[in-house]
Design an enzyme around this catalytic site. Structure first.
Site, PDB file in Angstrom:
ATOM      1  N   HIS A  98       0.838  -1.215   0.000  1.00 29.55           N
ATOM      2  CA  HIS A  98       0.000   0.000   0.000  1.00 29.55           C
ATOM      3  C   HIS A  98       0.868   1.259   0.000  1.00 29.55           C
ATOM      4  CE1 HIS A  98       1.128   0.832   4.122  1.00 29.55           C
ATOM      5  NE2 HIS A  98       1.045  -0.478   4.316  1.00 29.55           N
ATOM      6  N   GLU A 132      -1.895  -7.409   7.204  1.00 24.73           N
ATOM      7  CA  GLU A 132      -0.563  -7.184   7.779  1.00 24.73           C
ATOM      8  C   GLU A 132      -0.362  -8.080   9.001  1.00 24.73           C
ATOM      9  OE1 GLU A 132       2.318  -6.781   7.497  1.00 24.73           O
ATOM     10  OE2 GLU A 132       2.944  -4.690   7.667  1.00 24.73           O
TER      11      GLU A 132
END
Ligand SMILES: *[C@@H]1O[C@H](CO)[C@@H](O)[C@H](O)[C@H]1NC(C)=O
Ligand SMILES: *[C@@H]1O[C@H](CO)[C@@H](O)[C@H](O)[C@H]1NC(C)=O
Ligand SMILES: *[C@@H]1O[C@H](CO)[C@@H](O)[C@H](O)[C@H]1NC(C)=O
Ligand SMILES: *[C@@H]1O[C@H](CO)[C@@H](O)[C@H](O)[C@H]1NC(C)=O
Length: 361
Positions: free
Chosen positions: A100, A205
């Site tokens: 990201h 994550e």
């Protein structure tokens, strides 16, 4: 304090045990990122054609006029050929692993400094001006996603790149936004699979006690991107983040293996769908690369790495995915007195392992 018993009681992460196992490897010789001589810290994927090495392939000779085809056209044919020639227990895929763009949590870590960030600030949902719980992209992060967008468009136009057959996105807001800005509105090649992503929990994550690893609920995610598919079984609330225990490296690697196992040898991601985009995070991509036997290659925010993966189904129990405990992480309860290299809690606020914020959001 010894916390392993506590963490096991709080979150013994039990994974399914398979009767057979998939062995993953990275096929080298195709991308610069696999070469020891490539320095990840200065590598710019947009400046060197995603790192695709200029070379000939064994499959070239089957192509008429192959001299007039681009490197990416010939590479795609080579991957198809590897799949065509392999037995049914072997599959090749090119994973485009995208990190990201810069999020508010990345900026805040820089602002507070990593020791103070880790031991106090990251456990809050934000400060009075900025929110970093399930952090959104900063304007700079949005720009990085648009760089990826423009790069894909250039490769489509100039190199006739085969675009991803499948798109997978981690459920955190920063990855959803990054994939949206990267892939929405691309002028895709004729016949390409549309950008119809699926949101998958296991690609999130590494789960620490930081609130940036705490995801929003399913209703909220769906409200942001109503047309996107959320995988079956995705829970309304985030049942993995608890603000007390963190996934260990080994537990994360086991999760990454299970994540990959959802993509190989399945009907949805069939052998002929050999290009898969995964929008994820630095820690999770590092963990996936480790499962794939790829060299360490850390990505800057917004960067993308392609990896040619060989997967082979072999008989035997999948020991990599058995139950692994998480560990509790202590933190301060008020702003720390920091030094440059380590966090020191204020004397009035000794380290605790209770969350600083409400865990149900
Ligand atoms: C491959 O060759 C082209 C020009 O022919 C060059 O622009 C490009 O940078 C080269 N790529 C790599 C990875 O060396
Ligand atoms: C909140 O954190 C941001 C860093 O992301 C910083 O720029 C801002 O000044 C902080 N606000 C306060 C009130 O400390
Ligand atoms: C889902 O999250 C949103 C935004 O944080 C919140 O307003 C809403 O109450 C939550 N809904 C449920 C069912 O938890
Ligand atoms: C998705 O991207 C488009 C631009 O392509 C933008 O207009 C829209 O606001 C984005 N949606 C969300 C929820 O961020």
């Amino acid at each position: 304090m010894k916390l392993s018993a506590l963490s096991q009681a709080l979150l013994g992460f039990t994974a399914s045990v398979h009767a057979s196992t998939i062995q993953y490897s990275t096929v080298t010789g195709y991308f610069l990122q696999d070469e020891a001589s490539t320095d990840p810290s200065t590598f710019d994927y947009t400046a060197v054609n995603f790192g695709l090495i200029n070379r000939t392939y064994p499959a070239d000779k089957e192509l008429k006029h192959h001299q007039s085809l681009t490197q990416w056209e010939r590479f795609y044919h080579q991957v198809q050929k590897l799949n065509d020639d392999s037995p049914c227990n072997v599959e090749y895929k090119v994973l485009f692993l995208g990190r990201h763009g810069n999020g508010w949590h990345n900026s805040a870590e820089t602002y507070y400094g990593t020791p103070a960030w880790n031991c106090y600030w990251a456990e809050l949902n934000g400060n009075s001006t900025v929110t970093w719980f399930d952090a959104a992209l900063t304007p700079a992060g949005e720009d990085q996603a648009l760089v990826a967008h423009n790069f894909w468009q250039r490769l489509i136009n100039e190199q006739h790149i085969h675009t991803p057959d499948n798109y997978i996105i981690s459920p955190l807001i920063r990855t959803l936004q990054t994939a949206n800005l990267t892939f929405n509105g691309l002028d895709l090649p004729h016949g390409a699979a549309p950008f119809a992503p699926v949101i998958k929990e296991l690609f999130r994550e590494g789960i620490s006690i930081h609130t940036c690893d705490h995801r929003h609920n399913k209703t909220y995610i769906h409200s942001l991107f109503p047309s996107w598919r959320i995988e079956p079984g995705f829970t309304e609330q985030d049942e993995l983040w608890n603000g007390v225990t963190a996934e260990t490296t080994a537990a994360q690697k086991a999760r990454s293996t299970r994540a990959l196992d959802e993509v190989f040898f399945t009907e949805e991601y069939s052998k002929k769908n050999s290009y898969v985009s995964v929008t994820s995070h630095s820690g999770e991509i590092a963990s996936i690369l480790s499962v794939l036997g790829h060299r360490r290659f850390s990505l800057n925010t917004g960067a993308v790495i392609p990896v040619l993966v060989r997967a082979e189904h072999v008989k035997g129990e999948n020991t990599a995915t058995s139950s692994l405990p998480w560990t509790a992480s202590a933190h301060c309860t008020s702003p720390p007195v920091t030094s440059v290299s380590a966090c020191v809690c204020a004397s009035s606020a000794s380290p605790v392992t209770t969350p600083l914020v409400a865990t149900g959001i």
